[in-house]
Scaffold this active site. Structure first.
Site, PDB file in Angstrom:
ATOM      1  N   ASP A  71       0.822  -1.218   0.000  1.00  0.00           N
ATOM      2  CA  ASP A  71       0.000   0.000   0.000  1.00  0.00           C
ATOM      3  C   ASP A  71       0.854   1.265   0.000  1.00  0.00           C
ATOM      4  O   ASP A  71       0.424   2.305  -0.503  1.00  0.00           O
ATOM      5  CB  ASP A  71      -0.954   0.021   1.200  1.00  0.00           C
ATOM      6  CG  ASP A  71      -2.215  -0.787   0.897  1.00  0.00           C
ATOM      7  OD1 ASP A  71      -2.684  -0.721  -0.254  1.00  0.00           O
ATOM      8  OD2 ASP A  71      -2.710  -1.484   1.798  1.00  0.00           O
ATOM      9  N   THR A 189     -26.691  -5.442   2.704  1.00  0.00           N
ATOM     10  CA  THR A 189     -26.053  -4.459   3.590  1.00  0.00           C
ATOM     11  C   THR A 189     -25.774  -5.015   4.990  1.00  0.00           C
ATOM     12  O   THR A 189     -25.086  -4.383   5.768  1.00  0.00           O
ATOM     13  CB  THR A 189     -26.937  -3.202   3.774  1.00  0.00           C
ATOM     14  OG1 THR A 189     -28.119  -3.578   4.496  1.00  0.00           O
ATOM     15  CG2 THR A 189     -27.315  -2.588   2.448  1.00  0.00           C
ATOM     16  N   PRO A 191     -23.850  -7.399   6.312  1.00  0.00           N
ATOM     17  CA  PRO A 191     -22.459  -7.492   6.795  1.00  0.00           C
ATOM     18  C   PRO A 191     -21.878  -6.119   7.136  1.00  0.00           C
ATOM     19  O   PRO A 191     -21.120  -5.988   8.100  1.00  0.00           O
ATOM     20  CB  PRO A 191     -21.716  -8.136   5.614  1.00  0.00           C
ATOM     21  CG  PRO A 191     -22.763  -8.867   4.838  1.00  0.00           C
ATOM     22  CD  PRO A 191     -24.017  -8.047   4.991  1.00  0.00           C
ATOM     23  N   CYS A 381      16.502  -6.242 -11.387  1.00  0.00           N
ATOM     24  CA  CYS A 381      17.237  -6.850 -10.273  1.00  0.00           C
ATOM     25  C   CYS A 381      17.697  -8.267 -10.635  1.00  0.00           C
ATOM     26  O   CYS A 381      18.638  -8.393 -11.400  1.00  0.00           O
ATOM     27  CB  CYS A 381      16.413  -6.799  -8.994  1.00  0.00           C
ATOM     28  SG  CYS A 381      17.461  -6.860  -7.529  1.00  0.00           S
ATOM     29  N   GLN A 385      20.613  -9.718 -13.291  1.00  0.00           N
ATOM     30  CA  GLN A 385      21.632 -10.728 -12.989  1.00  0.00           C
ATOM     31  C   GLN A 385      21.558 -11.885 -13.986  1.00  0.00           C
ATOM     32  O   GLN A 385      22.581 -12.423 -14.415  1.00  0.00           O
ATOM     33  CB  GLN A 385      21.457 -11.221 -11.540  1.00  0.00           C
ATOM     34  CG  GLN A 385      21.626 -10.084 -10.514  1.00  0.00           C
ATOM     35  CD  GLN A 385      21.360 -10.519  -9.080  1.00  0.00           C
ATOM     36  OE1 GLN A 385      20.894 -11.625  -8.826  1.00  0.00           O
ATOM     37  NE2 GLN A 385      21.649  -9.633  -8.143  1.00  0.00           N
ATOM     38  N   GLU A 405      24.224 -17.315  -5.692  1.00  0.00           N
ATOM     39  CA  GLU A 405      23.000 -17.563  -4.924  1.00  0.00           C
ATOM     40  C   GLU A 405      22.385 -18.902  -5.350  1.00  0.00           C
ATOM     41  O   GLU A 405      21.896 -19.656  -4.522  1.00  0.00           O
ATOM     42  CB  GLU A 405      21.986 -16.426  -5.168  1.00  0.00           C
ATOM     43  CG  GLU A 405      20.678 -16.597  -4.398  1.00  0.00           C
ATOM     44  CD  GLU A 405      19.674 -15.472  -4.648  1.00  0.00           C
ATOM     45  OE1 GLU A 405      19.843 -14.694  -5.609  1.00  0.00           O
ATOM     46  OE2 GLU A 405      18.700 -15.393  -3.881  1.00  0.00           O
ATOM     47  N   HIS A 508      15.519  -1.522  -8.497  1.00  0.00           N
ATOM     48  CA  HIS A 508      14.121  -1.759  -8.903  1.00  0.00           C
ATOM     49  C   HIS A 508      13.553  -0.453  -9.459  1.00  0.00           C
ATOM     50  O   HIS A 508      13.044   0.364  -8.686  1.00  0.00           O
ATOM     51  CB  HIS A 508      13.280  -2.176  -7.693  1.00  0.00           C
ATOM     52  CG  HIS A 508      13.601  -3.522  -7.156  1.00  0.00           C
ATOM     53  ND1 HIS A 508      12.704  -4.564  -7.195  1.00  0.00           N
ATOM     54  CD2 HIS A 508      14.717  -4.008  -6.554  1.00  0.00           C
ATOM     55  CE1 HIS A 508      13.253  -5.638  -6.638  1.00  0.00           C
ATOM     56  NE2 HIS A 508      14.470  -5.324  -6.236  1.00  0.00           N
ATOM     57  N   GLU A 510      10.879   0.211 -10.839  1.00  0.00           N
ATOM     58  CA  GLU A 510       9.423   0.367 -10.692  1.00  0.00           C
ATOM     59  C   GLU A 510       9.035   1.205  -9.473  1.00  0.00           C
ATOM     60  O   GLU A 510       7.967   1.809  -9.452  1.00  0.00           O
ATOM     61  CB  GLU A 510       8.731  -1.003 -10.611  1.00  0.00           C
ATOM     62  CG  GLU A 510       9.024  -1.857  -9.379  1.00  0.00           C
ATOM     63  CD  GLU A 510      10.294  -2.684  -9.499  1.00  0.00           C
ATOM     64  OE1 GLU A 510      11.148  -2.355 -10.354  1.00  0.00           O
ATOM     65  OE2 GLU A 510      10.442  -3.656  -8.731  1.00  0.00           O
TER      66      GLU A 510
HETATM   67  N1  GLN Z   1      18.235 -12.601  -5.305  1.00  0.00           N
HETATM   68  C1  GLN Z   1      18.966 -11.540  -5.889  1.00  0.00           C
HETATM   69  C2  GLN Z   1      19.836 -10.819  -4.873  1.00  0.00           C
HETATM   70  O1  GLN Z   1      19.624 -10.945  -3.699  1.00  0.00           O
HETATM   71  C3  GLN Z   1      18.029 -10.554  -6.583  1.00  0.00           C
HETATM   72  C4  GLN Z   1      17.130  -9.843  -5.634  1.00  0.00           C
HETATM   73  C5  GLN Z   1      15.987  -9.178  -6.339  1.00  0.00           C
HETATM   74  O2  GLN Z   1      15.656  -9.507  -7.472  1.00  0.00           O
HETATM   75  N2  GLN Z   1      15.308  -8.270  -5.657  1.00  0.00           N
HETATM   76  O3  GLN Z   1      20.754 -10.115  -5.241  1.00  0.00           O
END
Ligand code: GLN
Length: 545
Positions: A71, A189, A191, A381, A385, A405, A508, A510
């Site tokens: 949110d 109404t 509820p 992100c 990678q 990872e 990110h 976004e």
């Molecule tokens: N898992 C990856 C990292 O920790 C990418 C993380 C992600 O996409 N937010 O670097």
């Protein structure tokens, strides 16, 4: 003097309480008021950072590095502001703070109880959210539904606040669902009545009721709610399911929301100005073209897991007068079927963030397809990678290249742990989080997308990073590191030299996209997808002729 608007929900969750709260914020801001906003989450987790997206949807990240409820993303997008850690609170945080004080001996031998110690800490946080922004009005949204056991201390705190100040300093908005019975073809109404009764049992009488329904609400039904719930008729606002969440501020204002708030809170007379917002909604409603974008991730069954990405794509589309047709793709599908079958008909591919190794090879397949077919690609992100891993394996001659990872023993660890992450044991709140500057390299697609800005600021949430030791070998083959941390240590953006638009961001993008200010990388990506779609259509027309 700060005033407070409390927003609670009734009947069921997920009826759009967050959107209503954000919309009221937008309306009030457009009247020239300074608005702050606070999400109170009743769960005991300290923050949602460690929760599965299946449980909780996306984890939103603020510029100051808080991992918060999604949110907060709605609030930032609707209000056009950057929020902070103090704009979200959970039961876990409240208890953590009270227990810390108890251990320190701050309570001088007292017995620590929900009332007053927990409620005092909640009230302190509500006030702090207003003070931090010098707000005229603080909107406080309580997560969950009235009647939930874990939400009770929040309602108690709100009740105390309402009794402590003059009536014109607080307002209570209750958002409920009117369920539709197919058999009798009617909205019910009852509820809502029960939910209001439950809210009143905490001493909180709603001043405004917003009903959510999938069908129009007759005046008689509003009259009934008004009578049974003791709310003025004009303050029973029927909000039918909108085609887009961005319509909600306009709906609420058309129903008289700001007039009702002005009256209850004794605000100076004023008018809302939603013109800029309205023009965005009009463009959203009348696109001149459409692009089809594959969104590849591992939680795609639940679109809320990628909420900000979805919104950022919409914002970028509107900027180009284009509608964005989202094709949600499960990365594991790309492990059993060919990319041609799964994403053969798209104009752009967005690879989502993620953790762990599930579906990773499917993601690599998506990257390969985008690279080989010259389809515009935005890696977000983990998506960045994976771009690096695929390029290393299939172009730079590094078989088995991977992120440590997923494969700690890979012969080519092109993505590896940040040095400051080595030895970190706790999973909660320990990633590289929040806004960091990124220096852009001249004459790159990233630099062009950002309009030539030398340095930009974007938000992060990750542990792993491009391994600089192997970078020169990748660069030799045409991978360009086009964004760097100002100290030159961390690669923040990569792109491919021999591709029309293939870009990956370690951050990110976004999280900084707003309806009338799309994030530049998303805008660049959609622009490239539109060009690709045009080329594809011309090629198809040519082959028919
Ligand atoms: N898992 C990856 C990292 O920790 C990418 C993380 C992600 O996409 N937010 O670097």
């Amino acid at each position: 003097m700060t005033k407070y608007i409390f927003v609670t929900g009734g009947v069921v969750s997920s009826v759009g309480k967050g959107i209503v709260t954000a919309s009221v914020g937008r309306i009030l801001k457009s009247r020239g008021l300074r608005v702050s906003i606070l999400k109170l989450d009743p769960y005991i987790n300290v923050d949602p950072g460690t929760m599965s997206p299946y449980q909780h949807g996306e984890v939103y990240v603020t510029d100051d590095g808080a991992e918060t409820d999604l949110d907060l993303g709605h609030y930032e997008r609707f209000l056009g502001v950057d929020l902070a850690r103090s704009n979200s609170t959970s039961t876990g945080q409240v208890y953590e703070e009270v227990i810390r004080k108890e251990r320190r001996g701050d309570f001088l031998g007292g017995t620590i109880q929900p009332i007053p110690h927990i409620t005092n800490e909640i009230k302190r946080r509500i006030r702090a959210a207003g003070q931090a922004m010098g707000a005229d009005i603080v909107l406080v949204e309580v997560g969950g539904t009235v009647g939930d056991m874990e939400g009770q201390p929040f309602l108690e705190a709100i009740s105390q606040m309402r009794y402590a100040v003059p009536p014109e300093d607080t307002l209570s908005i209750h958002v409920t669902l009117l369920p539709y019975l197919g058999a009798t073809k009617e909205l019910k109404t009852k509820p809502t009545q029960h939910s209001v009764r439950e809210l009143r049992s905490f001493g909180v009488q709603p001043d405004v009721i917003v009903t959510r329904s999938d069908f129009p609400v007759a005046r008689a039904l509003r009259e009934k709610i008004s009578l049974f719930c003791n709310v003025e008729l004009d303050a029973v606002i029927a909000l039918e399911t909108a085609e887009s969440i961005y319509e909600v501020p306009l709906y609420l204002e058309a129903a008289g929301m700001s007039g009702i708030i002005e009256r209850h809170l004794a605000l100076p007379a004023g008018r809302s100005d939603l013109e800029e917002w309205r023009s965005f909604v009009e463009r959203l409603r009348s696109p001149k073209a459409t692009v089809r974008i594959a969104v590849v991730g591992k939680y795609v069954e639940l679109h809320d897991a990628y909420l900000s990405i979805k919104e950022a794509l919409i914002h970028a589309g509107v900027d180009h007068h284009a509608g964005v047709d989202l094709h949600w793709v499960h990365s594991e599908d790309l492990e059993t079927r060919t990319a041609e079958e799964v994403i053969g008909d798209v104009d752009g591919i967005l690879l989502c963030p993620g953790f762990g190794d599930r579906g990773l090879e499917g993601k690599i397949a998506a990257v390969r397809y985008a690279r080989e077919q010259l389809i515009p690609y935005l890696g977000d992100c983990l998506g960045m990678q994976m771009l690096v891993c695929e390029f290393a394996r299939n172009v730079a001659g590094m078989p088995g290249a991977n992120t440590t990872e997923a494969d700690p023993r890979t012969p080519f660890p092109v993505i590896s742990l940040l040095s400051e992450q080595r030895g970190v044991a706790d999973l909660g709140g320990t990633m590289r989080l929040g806004g960091y500057p990124c220096r852009l390299v001249a004459d790159t697609k990233a630099h062009a997308a950002y309009g030539g800005a030398p340095v930009v600021r974007e938000r992060h949430r990750h542990r792993y990073e491009v391994n600089n030791a192997l970078l020169p070998q990748l660069e030799k083959k045409g991978l360009i590191a086009s964004g760097w941390s100002p100290d030159g240590r961390l690669v923040e953006i990569v792109e491919l030299r021999d591709h029309p638009w293939m870009v990956g961001a370690q951050f990110h993008p976004e999280f900084t996209s707003r309806p009338n200010h799309p994030n530049p990388l998303f805008r660049g990506f959609i622009g490239a997808a539109l060009e690709y779609s045009g080329r594809r259509q011309r090629a198809a027309a040519g082959s028919i002729a």
